[in-house]
Design a protein around this motif. Sequence first.
Motif, PDB file in Angstrom:
ATOM      1  N   PRO A 228      34.489  24.292-105.843  1.00  0.00           N
ATOM      2  CA  PRO A 228      34.780  25.270-104.781  1.00  0.00           C
ATOM      3  C   PRO A 228      36.262  25.548-104.601  1.00  0.00           C
ATOM      4  CG  PRO A 228      34.033  23.172-103.870  1.00  0.00           C
ATOM      5  CD  PRO A 228      33.761  23.110-105.342  1.00  0.00           C
ATOM      6  N   GLY A 229      37.117  24.545-104.832  1.00  0.00           N
ATOM      7  CA  GLY A 229      38.552  24.776-104.716  1.00  0.00           C
ATOM      8  C   GLY A 229      39.065  25.723-105.774  1.00  0.00           C
ATOM      9  N   LEU A 230      38.424  25.708-106.936  1.00  0.00           N
ATOM     10  CA  LEU A 230      38.797  26.634-108.002  1.00  0.00           C
ATOM     11  C   LEU A 230      38.411  28.058-107.634  1.00  0.00           C
ATOM     12  CD1 LEU A 230      39.850  27.156-110.881  1.00  0.00           C
ATOM     13  CD2 LEU A 230      37.540  26.637-111.709  1.00  0.00           C
ATOM     14  N   ARG A 231      37.248  28.228-107.039  1.00  0.00           N
ATOM     15  CA  ARG A 231      36.800  29.568-106.650  1.00  0.00           C
ATOM     16  C   ARG A 231      37.745  30.192-105.624  1.00  0.00           C
ATOM     17  NH1 ARG A 231      31.635  27.111-106.482  1.00  0.00           N
ATOM     18  NH2 ARG A 231      31.581  27.261-104.202  1.00  0.00           N
ATOM     19  N   ILE A 232      38.268  29.372-104.697  1.00  0.00           N
ATOM     20  CA  ILE A 232      39.217  29.889-103.712  1.00  0.00           C
ATOM     21  C   ILE A 232      40.493  30.373-104.411  1.00  0.00           C
ATOM     22  CG2 ILE A 232      40.633  29.288-101.704  1.00  0.00           C
ATOM     23  CD1 ILE A 232      38.496  27.247-100.944  1.00  0.00           C
TER      24      ILE A 232
ATOM     25  N   ILE B  84      42.239  23.229 -91.714  1.00  0.00           N
ATOM     26  CA  ILE B  84      42.268  22.239 -92.794  1.00  0.00           C
ATOM     27  C   ILE B  84      43.405  21.265 -92.540  1.00  0.00           C
ATOM     28  CG2 ILE B  84      41.241  23.717 -94.585  1.00  0.00           C
ATOM     29  CD1 ILE B  84      44.073  24.325 -95.555  1.00  0.00           C
ATOM     30  N   ASN B  85      43.256  20.056 -93.058  1.00  0.00           N
ATOM     31  CA  ASN B  85      44.308  19.046 -92.995  1.00  0.00           C
ATOM     32  C   ASN B  85      45.002  18.977 -94.350  1.00  0.00           C
ATOM     33  OD1 ASN B  85      43.655  18.199 -90.340  1.00  0.00           O
ATOM     34  ND2 ASN B  85      41.959  16.997 -91.156  1.00  0.00           N
TER      35      ASN B  85
ATOM     36  N   PHE C  51      45.344  28.709 -98.285  1.00  0.00           N
ATOM     37  CA  PHE C  51      45.144  27.856 -97.106  1.00  0.00           C
ATOM     38  C   PHE C  51      44.335  28.581 -96.040  1.00  0.00           C
ATOM     39  CE2 PHE C  51      49.332  25.669 -98.367  1.00  0.00           C
ATOM     40  CZ  PHE C  51      48.661  24.735 -99.123  1.00  0.00           C
ATOM     41  N   ARG C  52      44.614  29.865 -95.868  1.00  0.00           N
ATOM     42  CA  ARG C  52      43.899  30.640 -94.866  1.00  0.00           C
ATOM     43  C   ARG C  52      42.407  30.719 -95.206  1.00  0.00           C
ATOM     44  NH1 ARG C  52      47.082  34.473 -94.845  1.00  0.00           N
ATOM     45  NH2 ARG C  52      46.102  35.751 -96.471  1.00  0.00           N
ATOM     46  N   THR C  53      42.125  30.979 -96.475  1.00  0.00           N
ATOM     47  CA  THR C  53      40.726  31.078 -96.911  1.00  0.00           C
ATOM     48  C   THR C  53      40.033  29.719 -96.848  1.00  0.00           C
ATOM     49  OG1 THR C  53      41.346  32.893 -98.393  1.00  0.00           O
ATOM     50  CG2 THR C  53      39.210  31.833 -98.770  1.00  0.00           C
ATOM     51  N   ALA C  54      40.733  28.677 -97.279  1.00  0.00           N
ATOM     52  CA  ALA C  54      40.120  27.342 -97.276  1.00  0.00           C
ATOM     53  C   ALA C  54      39.797  26.879 -95.878  1.00  0.00           C
ATOM     54  CB  ALA C  54      41.067  26.341 -97.962  1.00  0.00           C
TER      55      ALA C  54
END
Length: 315
Positions: A233-237, A1-2, A308-311
């Motif tokens: 999706p960012g909320l689910r992470i 990810i960036n 960050f790792r999951t995203a």
Amino acid sequence: INLKLLLEGEEEIGSAHLGEFVEQHAEMLAADYALSADGAMWRSSEPSITIGSRGIVDLELEMRGPKGDLHSGRHGGAVQNPLHALATLMAGLHRDDGSVAVEGFYDGVQDPSASERRQVAALSFSDEVYREAVGAPALFGEAGFSTLERQWYRPTLEINGLYGGYQGPGSKTVIPSVAHAKISCRLVPGQQPADVLRKVTRHIEAHTPLGVTVQVTPHAGGAPAYRLDAAHPGLRIAQDALRRRYEQDPVTVLMGGTLPVSDIFKRVLGIDTIFFSFSTADEDFHAPNEFFRLSRLWDGLAAWADYFRTAGEPA
């Protein structure tokens, strides 16, 4: 990810210059969504994620009477006392049932839905525990709504400061020439800061007592309310990261405060903001003894790394 990192130091004054900066650097700041360390969990004993915040608009007013302070014996009973007039005006901003008396203040405001009320009622919240925690003799607010409904789904108008005249030791028997007040309104979806400001100003000017004049000065940096789609999706992470960290399901809540950056990012960049905060609501925000638990610092470091790792993993 960036990752693109933006640090902003004006949140407590309404992020007055952030909008212009984001507009000027929109291409550089383009992203899929924003992750914010602000937002706070609603209690220290239960992991939670905030998916919405109230907006804000605030102002101050100056009420003037005679050209200078007057002797209260020589002139008492002959001229209007600006402090008396201001107290009368401020008392008239609310009705006895706790609702705001400003005409049109609730235009566009929707009551919480039946589903939202069920979700709030299902939360483990006690009015009495909350009352004891804040040290109030009793709870009070707009009739017809629970404490959390008033804090999350209803707009408010609060007097933040009321002052004028002699405030030193002993007495000084004067009729002061000027009095001041500071007011803030917390807003919900359906309200716009400029519209609410106009209505509050109109109410103040229309109800100013005889014998004084009033000048209203709005503060910069008002912001509308913000809501995040619960399916983002960012909320689910974030929810998964909290679940792994605390070994329990996080609850989804709203907050009564305001984070102007979320509206700015949505309006200018077209992106949502995920609140991923590890402070908690009992940390005396804005008070002399505000604090932050060191355990929460380590929780946050671990959870953000997990995020960050999951995203970054392939979908």
